[in-house]
Scaffold this motif. Structure first.
Motif, mmCIF file in Angstrom:
data_model
loop_
_atom_site.group_PDB
_atom_site.id
_atom_site.type_symbol
_atom_site.label_atom_id
_atom_site.label_comp_id
_atom_site.label_asym_id
_atom_site.label_seq_id
_atom_site.Cartn_x
_atom_site.Cartn_y
_atom_site.Cartn_z
ATOM 1 N N ARG A 12 1.875 24.724 -11.757
ATOM 2 C CA ARG A 12 3.241 25.495 -11.506
ATOM 3 C C ARG A 12 4.405 24.690 -11.465
ATOM 4 O O ARG A 12 5.308 24.980 -11.571
ATOM 5 C CB ARG A 12 3.073 26.640 -10.434
ATOM 6 C CG ARG A 12 4.347 27.460 -10.121
ATOM 7 C CD ARG A 12 4.163 28.362 -8.843
ATOM 8 N NE ARG A 12 5.466 29.177 -8.829
ATOM 9 C CZ ARG A 12 5.840 30.126 -9.625
ATOM 10 N NH1 ARG A 12 4.864 30.456 -10.837
ATOM 11 N NH2 ARG A 12 6.725 30.863 -9.403
ATOM 12 N N ARG A 13 4.271 23.554 -10.661
ATOM 13 C CA ARG A 13 5.130 22.511 -10.493
ATOM 14 C C ARG A 13 5.801 22.160 -11.724
ATOM 15 O O ARG A 13 6.873 21.770 -11.897
ATOM 16 C CB ARG A 13 4.671 21.239 -9.865
ATOM 17 C CG ARG A 13 5.519 20.161 -9.377
ATOM 18 C CD ARG A 13 4.537 18.873 -8.831
ATOM 19 N NE ARG A 13 4.263 19.262 -7.427
ATOM 20 C CZ ARG A 13 3.486 18.696 -6.818
ATOM 21 N NH1 ARG A 13 3.405 17.191 -7.196
ATOM 22 N NH2 ARG A 13 2.899 19.001 -5.881
ATOM 23 N N PRO A 285 4.596 35.861 -6.622
ATOM 24 C CA PRO A 285 3.869 35.575 -5.472
ATOM 25 C C PRO A 285 4.122 34.614 -4.729
ATOM 26 O O PRO A 285 3.901 34.288 -3.719
ATOM 27 C CB PRO A 285 2.501 35.422 -6.446
ATOM 28 C CG PRO A 285 2.759 36.314 -7.584
ATOM 29 C CD PRO A 285 3.944 35.974 -8.127
ATOM 30 N N ALA A 286 4.656 33.653 -5.507
ATOM 31 C CA ALA A 286 4.768 32.034 -4.684
ATOM 32 C C ALA A 286 5.909 32.106 -3.629
ATOM 33 O O ALA A 286 6.052 31.732 -2.634
ATOM 34 C CB ALA A 286 5.052 30.864 -5.519
ATOM 35 N N GLN A 343 -5.338 33.390 -18.832
ATOM 36 C CA GLN A 343 -5.629 32.828 -17.295
ATOM 37 C C GLN A 343 -4.344 31.513 -17.030
ATOM 38 O O GLN A 343 -4.624 31.579 -15.555
ATOM 39 C CB GLN A 343 -7.241 32.334 -17.370
ATOM 40 C CG GLN A 343 -7.478 32.060 -16.069
ATOM 41 C CD GLN A 343 -7.746 33.290 -15.310
ATOM 42 O OE1 GLN A 343 -8.041 34.168 -15.861
ATOM 43 N NE2 GLN A 343 -7.198 32.989 -14.007
ATOM 44 N N GLN A 344 -4.399 31.009 -17.949
ATOM 45 C CA GLN A 344 -3.218 30.101 -17.460
ATOM 46 C C GLN A 344 -1.812 30.831 -17.216
ATOM 47 O O GLN A 344 -1.360 30.218 -16.078
ATOM 48 C CB GLN A 344 -2.665 28.873 -18.726
ATOM 49 C CG GLN A 344 -3.978 27.914 -19.111
ATOM 50 C CD GLN A 344 -3.740 26.920 -18.069
ATOM 51 O OE1 GLN A 344 -2.780 25.867 -18.579
ATOM 52 N NE2 GLN A 344 -4.468 26.487 -17.149
ATOM 53 N N ILE A 345 -1.754 31.618 -17.638
ATOM 54 C CA ILE A 345 -0.302 32.556 -17.434
ATOM 55 C C ILE A 345 -0.705 33.182 -15.839
ATOM 56 O O ILE A 345 0.199 32.971 -15.032
ATOM 57 C CB ILE A 345 -0.139 33.556 -18.337
ATOM 58 C CG1 ILE A 345 0.516 32.904 -19.731
ATOM 59 C CG2 ILE A 345 0.782 34.612 -17.688
ATOM 60 C CD1 ILE A 345 0.475 34.088 -20.933
ATOM 61 N N VAL A 351 0.262 32.259 -9.669
ATOM 62 C CA VAL A 351 -0.478 31.639 -8.751
ATOM 63 C C VAL A 351 -1.823 32.439 -8.448
ATOM 64 O O VAL A 351 -2.407 32.631 -7.349
ATOM 65 C CB VAL A 351 0.516 31.710 -7.075
ATOM 66 C CG1 VAL A 351 -0.264 30.478 -6.325
ATOM 67 C CG2 VAL A 351 1.733 31.144 -7.731
ATOM 68 N N GLY A 352 -2.479 32.998 -9.566
ATOM 69 C CA GLY A 352 -3.932 33.780 -9.671
ATOM 70 C C GLY A 352 -3.577 35.133 -9.155
ATOM 71 O O GLY A 352 -4.604 35.668 -9.227
#
Length: 589
Positions: A12-13, A285-286, A343-345, A351-352
């Protein structure tokens, strides 16, 4: 080595700079100016909210309270003013009759009789009656594609007649077993019954229905608009309400609603932490853990634990405009799908805290049997498969090849270019990850968050877009309807064909679904499978993930918010059924 690097995972960074938080400052204005304020309302009787239907930190529709006018946004206030014939709860799978007391179909479903409740009055004292329903439906038929829901009424309804002050008889061109459900409020859509004595003679596409001196908008709800400007909308509680007298609902404890335009997620988070705001739009979510740490009074539909919300009815896809080459080619659409690692998205963008969606349907209990019925089709054409090699093979067979910079080009040297637009919380979460994934496979992809997203998307002025599917909740018809040719390019509409895909065989199947009794599950399952036999290989838009509404709710001043255990009538309360949460909220002191 180059191949491994191209497919490597990222964090995510890598994307946090691309717009996770919008710029700007959230200015929480005082409830009203001294000259405009009709009465004083305490903070613990005032519900202050921020919403995303604004543009560039201001309300552009502050004078527009007619839900049918061009430019009107049903999410920006009209939903608490125009009450429905009935509500439907997606969580409880239950219907709640409201302005309607009862309804009954003829055995052949070609006639519907609606009985409206007695004792209801519009806010100007005029009695509400069946004539308002008749007028609304006949006007929609006449206006057709000029207004929201006009196409649906025009396509199926022959006429509506008032046979007594509380009785409407609706005749249909074909069997219409879904028509009352179509009019019912569920999530953020439904047919708005308007006051005939106000709307008659007005141009519905331009009439604003707003004049505080006349107490407009006229409504049957317990609310009235007392102030509206680009900076805030203020809606106060009336002194009495028919539904409270009838024992259907209590008078709201909320005395004032202050609606503020969004200035971005960072500013919203700060306003929640400082108790300036009671709830707002879905956040990423983050962001939630940071807000919880600084203000423990903030909760979500799932408390303070992931996914910080509930699964919405709005699975998100990458829309591509099927009227624009090369995206009118299903092989190009499928190549893009194979290039996307969902899954990467989920891992990076959310953040899962999400899950992949193979079809444009939410996985609600009533819909799961239909989704399960097409497992054989998904086994042949896996809409979630990440397989760059398959995508490359599809493009190569169509004459595409990569140039010196690794970008796919056609026979004329034109690049495979995809400009993706997005909005809200889903855009920043998905857009940067999605476009990076596509770039790694040779697509000249870009992403932006234009302030006029809605206008561009609805008018088809886009190449790629991130958007969801406000369709089915308990029956497959309304999602299937999203891809019918008749619903292309309806201005300001909701259940419309934004992908601009057309297929006559598909159209006929969906028409068959419409006339099939909602209780005939075997026939509906058969028809759904036939429709998906066309839809899945064509892939009009590209499924990505389920949408979760992560609504922050502040318990400092108000309690009894919806939770997993107490969902009220509908989880998407910030849309039309936001009104029903207002009836249940309790002040903390």
């Amino acid at each position: 080595m180059v191949q491994r690097d191209r497919h490597r995972c990222f964090s995510r960074r890598d994307f946090i700079r691309t717009g996770a938080f919008a710029a700007g400052a959230l200015a929480v204005a005082p409830a009203l100016t001294a000259t405009a304020q009709p009465r004083s309302v305490a903070r613990n009787r005032t519900l202050t909210l921020v919403w995303t239907g604004s543009r560039e930190g201001r309300w552009i529709d502050y004078e527009l309270w007619n839900p049918y006018a061009i430019g009107s946004n049903h999410q920006n206030g009209p939903g608490i003013l125009y009450e429905p014939l009935a509500y439907y709860s997606a969580f409880a799978d239950k219907e709640y009759l409201w302005l309607a007391e009862s309804y009954k179909y003829s055995p052949d479903f070609k006639e519907l009789t609606i009985r409206t409740r007695s004792g209801i009055k519009w806010s100007d004292g005029t009695p509400f009656s069946a004539e308002d329903v008749t007028y609304t439906l006949n006007s929609l038929k006449e206006l057709g594609p000029k207004v929201r829901w006009g196409v649906d009424v025009q396509q199926f309804m022959q006429e509506a007649k008032t046979t007594s002050p509380n009785t409407v008889v609706v005749k249909f061109k074909v069997p219409a077993p879904r028509f009352f459900y179509f009019m019912t409020y569920k999530y953020d859509i439904g047919v708005y019954i308007v006051p005939k004595h106000i709307f008659q003679g007005q141009d519905w596409t331009t009439f604003k229905h707003f004049e505080t001196a006349k107490d407009w908008p006229v409504t049957t709800s317990p609310w009235k608009v007392v102030f509206s400007s680009p900076q805030q909308k203020v809606v106060d509680r009336r002194d009495e309400w028919w539904a409270a007298k009838a024992g259907l609902a209590p008078m709201p404890r909320v005395e004032r609603n202050v609606w503020l335009p969004s200035a971005g997620e960072q500013q919203l988070a700060q306003a929640l932490i400082s108790n300036q705001v009671d709830f707002g739009p879905s956040m990423q979510p983050a962001t939630h853990p940071t807000v919880f740490r600084q203000n423990p009074k903030i909760v979500t539909h799932t408390g303070q634990k992931p996914p910080y919300g509930y699964m919405d009815w709005w699975p998100i896809s990458l829309y591509v405009n099927n009227e624009k080459p090369p995206f009118n080619d299903k092989d190009v659409r499928w190549a893009l799908s194979y290039f996307i690692d969902r899954q990467q998205i989920i891992d990076v963008g959310y953040v899962g805290a999400s899950q992949a969606a193979p079809l444009p349907l939410p996985e609600y209990p009533p819909l799961r049997p239909y989704i399960a019925s097409v497992k054989d089709l998904l086994a042949k054409n896996n809409t979630l498969e990440f397989n760059p090699k398959k995508g490359e093979e599809l493009l190569t067979r169509k004459g595409w090849k990569k140039d010196g910079g690794g970008i796919w080009t056609d026979a004329q040297g034109g690049k495979l270019k995809l400009d993706v637009i997005g909005f809200g919380a889903s855009g920043p979460a998905i857009g940067p990850v999605l476009t990076e994934l596509l770039k790694r496979q040779g697509v000249d992809a870009s992403f932006s968050l234009p302030p006029d997203f809605d206008d561009r998307f609805q008018k088809g002025q886009y190449t790629g877009a991130l958007y969801g599917h406000g369709g089915s909740v308990n029956d497959p018809y309304h999602t299937l309807r999203l891809y019918q040719s008749v619903s292309v390019a309806v201005p300001g509409a909701h259940l419309v064909n934004f992908a601009r895909w057309k297929n006559e065989a598909y159209n006929k199947i969906v028409d068959d679904v419409f006339v099939t009794d909602m209780t005939n599950k075997a026939r509906l399952t058969e028809l759904f499978h036939k429709a998906m036999e066309i839809w899945i290989p064509e892939l009009p838009d590209i499924p990505l993930v389920h949408n979760f509404h992560r609504i922050p709710m502040n318990t400092t001043y108000w309690t009894n918010w919806p939770t997993e255990q107490n969902a009220y009538v509908n989880g998407a309360f910030w849309h039309l059924t936001y009104a029903m949460v207002l009836w249940n909220l309790q002040p903390t002191q």
